[in-house]
Structures are given as structure tokens and as C-alpha cells.
Design a protein around this motif. Structure first.
Motif, mmCIF file in Angstrom:
data_model
loop_
_atom_site.group_PDB
_atom_site.id
_atom_site.type_symbol
_atom_site.label_atom_id
_atom_site.label_comp_id
_atom_site.label_asym_id
_atom_site.label_seq_id
_atom_site.Cartn_x
_atom_site.Cartn_y
_atom_site.Cartn_z
ATOM 1 N N GLY A 1 0.804 -1.216 0.000
ATOM 2 C CA GLY A 1 0.000 0.000 0.000
ATOM 3 C C GLY A 1 0.834 1.260 0.000
ATOM 4 N N GLY A 2 0.163 2.373 -0.320
ATOM 5 C CA GLY A 2 0.797 3.685 -0.308
ATOM 6 C C GLY A 2 -0.213 4.733 0.086
ATOM 7 N N TYR A 3 0.233 5.987 0.202
ATOM 8 C CA TYR A 3 -0.670 7.037 0.668
ATOM 9 C C TYR A 3 -0.144 8.404 0.280
ATOM 10 C CZ TYR A 3 2.804 7.677 4.404
ATOM 11 O OH TYR A 3 3.964 7.903 5.101
ATOM 12 N N VAL A 4 -1.017 9.384 0.374
ATOM 13 C CA VAL A 4 -0.653 10.788 0.297
ATOM 14 C C VAL A 4 -1.337 11.480 1.449
ATOM 15 C CG1 VAL A 4 -2.561 11.268 -1.311
ATOM 16 C CG2 VAL A 4 -0.664 12.888 -1.121
ATOM 17 N N THR A 5 -0.642 12.421 2.049
ATOM 18 C CA THR A 5 -1.215 13.165 3.160
ATOM 19 C C THR A 5 -0.890 14.646 3.009
ATOM 20 O OG1 THR A 5 -1.353 13.259 5.582
ATOM 21 C CG2 THR A 5 0.800 12.774 4.653
ATOM 22 N N GLY A 6 -1.800 15.489 3.488
ATOM 23 C CA GLY A 6 -1.609 16.930 3.339
ATOM 24 C C GLY A 6 -2.817 17.678 3.873
ATOM 25 N N SER A 7 -3.070 18.830 3.281
ATOM 26 C CA SER A 7 -4.204 19.644 3.716
ATOM 27 C C SER A 7 -5.515 18.976 3.341
ATOM 28 C CB SER A 7 -4.134 21.033 3.076
ATOM 29 O OG SER A 7 -4.347 20.941 1.678
ATOM 30 N N ARG A 8 -6.596 19.378 4.028
ATOM 31 C CA ARG A 8 -7.916 18.835 3.718
ATOM 32 C C ARG A 8 -8.311 19.174 2.278
ATOM 33 N NH1 ARG A 8 -9.924 20.327 7.910
ATOM 34 N NH2 ARG A 8 -9.843 18.353 9.031
ATOM 35 N N ALA A 9 -7.951 20.377 1.836
ATOM 36 C CA ALA A 9 -8.283 20.776 0.460
ATOM 37 C C ALA A 9 -7.564 19.895 -0.556
ATOM 38 C CB ALA A 9 -7.904 22.237 0.256
ATOM 39 N N LEU A 10 -6.284 19.608 -0.314
ATOM 40 C CA LEU A 10 -5.513 18.765 -1.231
ATOM 41 C C LEU A 10 -6.137 17.379 -1.345
ATOM 42 C CD1 LEU A 10 -2.890 18.056 -2.873
ATOM 43 C CD2 LEU A 10 -1.908 17.330 -0.681
ATOM 44 N N ILE A 11 -6.407 16.744 -0.211
ATOM 45 C CA ILE A 11 -6.898 15.369 -0.244
ATOM 46 C C ILE A 11 -8.315 15.303 -0.807
ATOM 47 C CG2 ILE A 11 -7.342 13.321 1.137
ATOM 48 C CD1 ILE A 11 -4.369 14.154 0.819
ATOM 49 N N SER A 12 -9.155 16.290 -0.507
ATOM 50 C CA SER A 12 -10.509 16.304 -1.069
ATOM 51 C C SER A 12 -10.453 16.374 -2.589
ATOM 52 C CB SER A 12 -11.297 17.496 -0.517
ATOM 53 O OG SER A 12 -11.487 17.360 0.877
ATOM 54 N N TYR A 13 -9.515 17.162 -3.101
ATOM 55 C CA TYR A 13 -9.335 17.268 -4.553
ATOM 56 C C TYR A 13 -8.863 15.934 -5.140
ATOM 57 C CZ TYR A 13 -7.183 18.637 -9.000
ATOM 58 O OH TYR A 13 -6.826 18.718 -10.316
ATOM 59 N N LEU A 14 -7.856 15.339 -4.503
ATOM 60 C CA LEU A 14 -7.281 14.106 -5.041
ATOM 61 C C LEU A 14 -8.257 12.941 -5.000
ATOM 62 C CD1 LEU A 14 -3.639 14.327 -3.625
ATOM 63 C CD2 LEU A 14 -4.379 14.655 -6.004
ATOM 64 N N ARG A 15 -9.193 12.948 -4.081
ATOM 65 C CA ARG A 15 -10.181 11.860 -4.019
ATOM 66 C C ARG A 15 -11.043 11.815 -5.292
ATOM 67 N NH1 ARG A 15 -9.929 9.490 0.866
ATOM 68 N NH2 ARG A 15 -9.437 10.782 2.689
ATOM 69 N N PHE A 16 -11.033 12.907 -6.053
ATOM 70 C CA PHE A 16 -11.799 12.950 -7.300
ATOM 71 C C PHE A 16 -10.913 12.965 -8.543
ATOM 72 C CE2 PHE A 16 -14.919 14.277 -4.245
ATOM 73 C CZ PHE A 16 -16.125 13.808 -4.748
ATOM 74 N N PHE A 17 -9.606 13.248 -8.381
ATOM 75 C CA PHE A 17 -8.757 13.421 -9.557
ATOM 76 C C PHE A 17 -7.532 12.504 -9.588
ATOM 77 C CE2 PHE A 17 -11.166 17.350 -9.328
ATOM 78 C CZ PHE A 17 -11.521 17.558 -10.654
ATOM 79 N N ALA A 18 -7.230 11.787 -8.520
ATOM 80 C CA ALA A 18 -6.099 10.851 -8.513
ATOM 81 C C ALA A 18 -6.632 9.455 -8.861
ATOM 82 C CB ALA A 18 -5.402 10.856 -7.159
ATOM 83 N N ASN A 19 -6.772 9.179 -10.141
ATOM 84 C CA ASN A 19 -7.479 7.977 -10.606
ATOM 85 C C ASN A 19 -6.959 6.652 -10.058
ATOM 86 O OD1 ASN A 19 -9.183 9.620 -12.022
ATOM 87 N ND2 ASN A 19 -8.333 9.169 -14.040
ATOM 88 N N PRO A 20 -5.635 6.445 -9.921
ATOM 89 C CA PRO A 20 -5.178 5.140 -9.408
ATOM 90 C C PRO A 20 -5.660 4.818 -7.996
ATOM 91 C CG PRO A 20 -3.390 6.256 -10.539
ATOM 92 C CD PRO A 20 -4.502 7.259 -10.411
ATOM 93 N N GLY A 21 -6.071 5.832 -7.249
ATOM 94 C CA GLY A 21 -6.612 5.589 -5.919
ATOM 95 C C GLY A 21 -8.130 5.571 -5.895
ATOM 96 N N ILE A 22 -8.741 5.828 -7.048
ATOM 97 C CA ILE A 22 -10.202 5.896 -7.137
ATOM 98 C C ILE A 22 -10.758 4.650 -7.816
ATOM 99 C CG2 ILE A 22 -12.144 7.191 -8.067
ATOM 100 C CD1 ILE A 22 -10.276 9.678 -8.095
ATOM 101 N N PHE A 23 -10.252 4.387 -9.017
ATOM 102 C CA PHE A 23 -10.789 3.283 -9.812
ATOM 103 C C PHE A 23 -10.021 1.999 -9.511
ATOM 104 C CE2 PHE A 23 -11.571 7.245 -12.162
ATOM 105 C CZ PHE A 23 -12.957 7.215 -12.170
ATOM 106 N N THR A 24 -10.156 1.544 -8.288
ATOM 107 C CA THR A 24 -9.451 0.358 -7.833
ATOM 108 C C THR A 24 -10.208 -0.259 -6.671
ATOM 109 O OG1 THR A 24 -7.326 -0.467 -7.014
ATOM 110 C CG2 THR A 24 -8.033 1.665 -6.195
ATOM 111 N N THR A 25 -9.962 -1.527 -6.429
ATOM 112 C CA THR A 25 -10.560 -2.177 -5.270
ATOM 113 C C THR A 25 -9.872 -1.691 -4.002
ATOM 114 O OG1 THR A 25 -11.016 -4.140 -6.604
ATOM 115 C CG2 THR A 25 -11.046 -4.414 -4.203
ATOM 116 N N ALA A 26 -10.645 -1.461 -2.965
ATOM 117 C CA ALA A 26 -10.090 -0.970 -1.708
ATOM 118 C C ALA A 26 -9.104 -1.970 -1.117
ATOM 119 C CB ALA A 26 -11.217 -0.699 -0.710
ATOM 120 N N MET A 27 -8.134 -1.457 -0.384
ATOM 121 C CA MET A 27 -7.170 -2.325 0.268
ATOM 122 C C MET A 27 -7.894 -3.218 1.273
ATOM 123 S SD MET A 27 -3.423 -0.935 1.152
ATOM 124 C CE MET A 27 -3.636 -0.540 2.869
ATOM 125 N N PRO A 28 -7.563 -4.520 1.341
ATOM 126 C CA PRO A 28 -8.251 -5.433 2.253
ATOM 127 C C PRO A 28 -8.214 -4.942 3.699
ATOM 128 C CG PRO A 28 -6.897 -6.668 0.719
ATOM 129 C CD PRO A 28 -6.587 -5.219 0.490
#
Length: 588
Positions: free
Chosen positions: A421-448
Motif C-alpha cells: 500500500g501507499g498514501y498521500v497526506t496533506g491539507s484537507r483541500a488537497l486530499i478532497s481534490y485528489l479523491r476525485f482526480f487521482a485515478n489510481p486511488g479511485i478506480f481500484t478495489t479498496a485495500m483489504p
């Protein structure tokens, strides 16, 4: 199917033969290959194998280069052999022996079924199971190939052919050579039959027996993947939640275990929010691709992780630049020059925190200063620093006295936590944006769920049990200076990755293979991972190593250093010695 029978596939007007359609000289038969390259320079050699589409041969005289045009080539295996001149192109040239024996390949301009038919009395089908260059002309069967295939990987990636898969077939020849040298099995396809620890049991591909080895070629520097608390937590959640989490994180919702993991990451790094990815690689790829636009500039270190490199390639940036390894003046020069480009908008500087290839630590204070001075955002991949660097293991920011200084902090669970697994961490604004635009973390099965729970417990252990980090640093500060005192050019003991400079790729591979034979697993870092002539051995140190392991490594390395005469040498001397050394194949 006999010589002259077509078994190839048509692609763009050229017949590309399958491996089963290659034929070799009969035992005791020598087929001569003669010709001229463009410009008239002659060459001569002895045939290794032949198909309708081309031939391989040992080069005895003349110089050939990849993609060079061949005006004329003649194959002759006897007085009555047809000698009609053919044209073609040099497909590849390999340097194979301690005597610099060369093998070359020519791709004919057109298929030649008549040539195969005319040589039928001199050729035999080898029942093509090829584990290396196992069929050589008479007189060459006992050649001791050296370790340098001299085939830059990028040449195969950019192979010029209308057949998409032709580069795969050409690259397989390099694998053939490495298998003949018994290197491919040791460097790339070793099978471990035990758990990954300071000592591992390996299925030796040459002796076909299991063998215990000291392991300096793994991750998990704190050894937390084997911590009783982590294992117990994984088992408990596995029983409760099952083997997988078949949900889409963005649309189907997150498990409570994933939310717990995000929360502990925020606490650990002092950030507002975090997003989890299937791997550290996809985290870097997704974040860079999600943030960088077509009118932006992205700048990275030349030794950046493959994840950062690929993220910069796939990003739709108008400009992507690279600065020499840790050269802050060059980075500042690129950003200063970019200030004059009015079409550029955003600017992103991307760097590793700890560079796994060299073991060196990025100068965070300089990165922060330069990025701020030029209005750039700063991304740091903290995979190898989290849990290791700093008084409490909070990573490069803590070690540098700059908490919260990095705009985009990307990490991997494969190092400190020893899990996937991997991650990104930062401001609330950054992560809220990435939850919609960082495709490899969106269009994938959740980590077990059990993996999330295990990683979460590993971070708790990092925060509550400093003895693992303390033991790791004790080992780093013991092994690094010991290798230096023995006479090696070793990196400063500033990270879990200690590198030894060897210069020549062939010498690095030889050391790796000979250490393997002595029961020690160490990684080789060679071109193109590092520039040509900058090859390294990389020791990955663990908190679980004991003094006996470190002493065995230093002892084996010192023996090899004496054998090759590289102890107490400069980098220039070491490189020159490696390039001309008579390197044996140690595992035959």
C-alpha cells in the motif's frame, strides 16, 4: 517442419520468425558468415543459428553496430553451398566473453526460405528449448561468458519494427545470455521459500536445493511485518472481515479499518487528511497526474523513484525537467528560467526523501527554500524515511526540523510498515481534490481490511516502541563504517540503504552472484537505474540483523575486494579495474 518451411507471421510485409524456426549448424560443421556493411567495411564470423528472417553469428573480424545497414552477407557451409549475397540490417550486437567475444545478429531484408533449404545438409533443428546460447559453433562450446550484456534497456523499448512484440523477442536474447551466465536466476527470479527476515531460505535455481542466506535485499527495515502485535491484529481482522474488501473506495464507501488507517497517518505526519492507494507507486503516479495540468511545469531529481519518473511522464505537463542528483543550484536555475515563460502556470518540484538507489537523503531545507522562492509546490516521496528518520521516526521533516513544510507528502507502507500500500497526506483541500482526480486511488478495489488493520498497528508500534528504530540505526552505523574501513567506497550511514561503489555493471553483477554463492543476498544497481559507469551494490539493513550477519557480510565483501583488487581505490580506479577485470561465472 524442415528448413525452408515458413512458420513465421506476416507483419508490415516482413516475416518475423518464431524461436522454434531457428536452425543451428550440425555438430562438427562450421558455417562461415561474410559480408560488408554500408560503406564497404567487411566483416566475418561463424554462424550460431539461422532462420528465414535472419542469423546470429560470432564476430571474428570487422565492426558492427545496431541498426547499421548491411550491403551484402553470404553464408557458406561447404563447397556446394549457395553463396547468393543478401542484404539486411544489424539487429543487435552483444559482447559476451572475457576475451570480448562478440555475437551479432542480422535481420534479412526479405525472408530467405531458399537459403535454409540450400544449407539443409549443414543445419539441424535444436529442438528449440533455449536456456541460453547453448548451441555454439564447434570450438566455442566452452567459452566462459562474462557478465556484461551491453544492451541498454531503452534500445528495446524504442525498438524500430512494425511488429509491436518484436522488441520482446529481441529482448529475450539478453535474458538468454543472462541465463547462460546463471545471472538471471540469481538477480531477478530467486524464489524464497521462507518468511522474509534477516535470514531467508532460497530455492537455489542452480543446485535445485534450498539454501539459507543472510538477506540484505529486502524492505521492512524495522521488521514490523513480523511483529507479534501486527500479526495478531491481521489475524483477528481477517477472521472478522474476510480475505478482501471488494468495494470501490469513492463510490461504495470505505471500511472502518481504512478510516482508522487514514486517521493514524494524519496523526503520525501532523496533517489534516490522508488518502490510501494500492501501492506507493500508484500513489506517486496518481498524485502527480491528478495535480499537474497541461500548462504546468514539473521538475524532478535525476535519481527519483520510478513512480515519480512515470508520474512526470504521464502528466499532461507542458514542460517536464530533470536536475542532476541533489544539485540544488541546477534546480534553482530551472525554476529561475521558468519564471520567464509566461505560458507556464503551476510549478511542482518532486523529490524522494531518501533515495533508495543511492541511500542519500534529500536536503529538505534547500528544497523548501527554493520551492518557496519560485512559487513552486513541493512533493516529497517519504517511503523510506517514515518510521526511520528523526528522533521519533516521523521522517525527513522531523529530522530537518521542518514539521509540515512539505506541501504534498507521499509514502509507502512497503518500508517502515513492511506491508503493501501507499498514501498521500496533506491539507484537507488537497486530499478532497485528489479523491476525485487521482485515478489510481479511485478506480481500484479498496485495500483489504486486514491489511489496513496490520499497517495501522505497525504505525502504533512505531510510535510506542522506539527500540526497533534504535536497533536499526545501531546496525546501520556498524555496517557502513566497517565496509569503509575494509577499503570500499561506501555511502554515508544516513539511511537503511548502504551503497558500495563498483562502477562497472559487470563487476556489480559479479559481486552479487559471488555473494549469492557465499549465502548472502545483496542487490545490484546498474544501468539504466544509474548512469553507465556508476554501478552500486545496495545493502538494505534491518533492525532484525544481528552482529553475526554484519560480520559475515564484511568478511565476504573483503575477500571479493581483494580478489578483484579494488580495496582502497578511488572511484576512477575502481571503475577502470571493473571494466577490464576477468570476471568468471561463479555459480557454474
Amino acid at each position: 517442419m524442415g528448413p525452408g518451411t515458413s512458420g513465421g507471421r506476416q507483419a508490415g510485409g516482413v516475416i518475423f520468425q518464431e524461436r522454434a524456426e531457428r536452425w543451428v549448424p550440425r555438430p562438427g560443421v562450421l558455417v562461415v558468415v561474410k559480408g560488408r556493411v554500408a560503406g564497404g567495411a567487411p566483416f566475418e564470423g561463424h554462424l550460431v543459428d539461422l532462420s528465414q528472417s535472419g542469423c546470429q553469428f560470432l564476430i571474428l573480424s570487422g565492426q558492427l553496430h545496431r541498426k547499421q545497414a548491411v550491403e551484402e552477407v553470404v553464408l557458406a557451409g561447404g563447397a556446394e553451398t549457395p553463396a547468393r549475397p543478401l542484404g539486411g540490417t544489424v539487429a543487435w550486437v552483444e559482447a559476451l566473453g572475457p576475451g570480448r567475444l562478440l555475437v551479432g545478429a542480422i535481420r534479412f531484408a526479405a525472408a530467405q526460405p531458399e537459403l535454409l533449404a540450400g544449407l539443409r545438409d549443414q543445419l539441424v533443428h535444436p529442438s528449440y528449448r533455449r536456456d541460453g546460447l547453448d548451441t555454439l559453433p564447434v570450438g566455442y562450446q566452452n567459452v566462459d561468458f562474462d557478465l556484461d550484456t551491453r544492451s541498454p534497456l531503452v534500445e528495446f523499448y524504442r525498438c524500430d519494427s512494425p511488429d509491436l512484440l518484436q522488441k520482446c523477442r529481441e529482448f529475450s536474447r539478453v535474458i538468454d545470455v543472462m541465463q547462460q551466465q546463471h545471472l538471471f536466476q540469481v538477480l531477478f527470479r530467486t524464489t524464497t521459500t521462507s518468511r522474509i527476515d534477516r535470514r531467508v531460505v532460497v530455492a537455489n535455481p542452480l543446485t535445485r536445493r534450498e539454501q539459507e542466506m543472510i538477506n540484505f535485499d529486502g524492505g521492512s527495515p524495522l521488521g514490523l511485518h513480523l511483529h507479534p502485535r501486527v500479526i495478531e491484529r491481521v489475524r483477528a481482522v481477517l477472521d472478522q472481515a474476510g480475505a478482501g474488501s471488494p468495494v470501490w473506495p469513492q463510490g461504495s464507501g470505505s471500511t472502518s479499518h481504512l478510516r482508522d488507517l487514514e486517521e493514524i497517518l494524519c496523526r503520525f505526519h501532523g496533517r489534516e487528511d490522508a488518502m490510501v492507494f494500492p501501492s506507493g507507486y500508484t500513489a506517486c503516479l496518481g498524485v502527480i497526474r491528478g495535480l499537474v495540468r497541461s500548462d504546468d511545469l514539473v521538475v524532478r531529481d535525476s535519481y527519483s523513484l520510478a513512480a515519480i519518473q512515470d508520474g512526470c511522464r504521464v502528466a499532461d505537463a507542458r514542460s517536464a525537467r530533470i536536475y542532476p542528483h541533489l544539485d540544488m543550484a541546477a534546480l534553482e536555475g530551472i525554476l529561475r528560467e521558468a519564471a520567464n515563460d509566461r505560458e507556464l502556470q503551476g510549478r511542482l518540484v518532486a523529490s524522494d526523501g531518501v533515495f533508495p538507489l543511492t541511500g542519500r537523503v534529500a536536503p529538505l531545507a534547500d528544497l523548501v527554500r527554493i520551492a518557496k522562492a519560485h512559487g513552486a509546490s513541493l512533493l516529497v516521496a517519504e517511503g523510506a524515511g517514515a518510521g526511520v528518520l528523526g528522533p521519533t521516526g516521523r521522517g525527513l521533516e522531523e529530522q530537518s526540523g521542518l514539521p509540515g513544510a512539505v506541501d504534498v507528502l507521499v509514502g509507502s507502507f512497503g518500508q517502515a510498515a513492511g506491508m503493501m500500500g501507499g498514501y498521500v497526506t496533506g491539507s484537507r483541500a488537497l486530499i478532497s481534490y485528489l479523491r476525485f482526480f487521482a485515478n489510481p486511488g479511485i478506480f481500484t478495489t479498496a485495500m483489504p481490511a486486514h491489511v489496513c488493520a496490520g499497517v495501522t498497528e505497525a504505525y502504533r508500534v512505531m510510535m510506542e516502541e522506539p527500540e526497533h528504530r534504535e536497533r536499526l540505526w545501531k546496525n546501520i552505523r556498524a555496517l557502513g563504517p566497517a565496509l569503509g574501513s575494509a577499503g570500499f567506497l561506501v555511502s554515508d550511514p544516513t539511511s537503511p540503504f548502504l551503497t558500495v561503489f563498483l562502477g562497472a555493471d559487470r563487476l556489480a553483477r559479479a559481486f552479487t552472484a559471488e555473494l549469492f554463492a557465499r549465502g548472502i543476498r545483496v542487490g545490484a544497481v546498474t544501468y539504466p537505474s544509474v548512469p553507465a559507469g556508476e554501478a552500486l551494490l545496495r545493502f538494505s539493513v534491518s533492525a532484525r540483523h544481528v552482529a553475526e550477519d554484519l560480520e559475515a557480510a564484511v568478511r565476504a565483501m573483503t575477500e571479493l575486494g581483494r580478489t578483484y583488487g579494488i580495496l582502497c581505490r578511488s572511484a576512477v580506479e575502481t571503475r577502470e579495474i571493473g571494466e577490464r577485470a576477468q570476471v568468471p561465472t561463479p555459480l557454474t
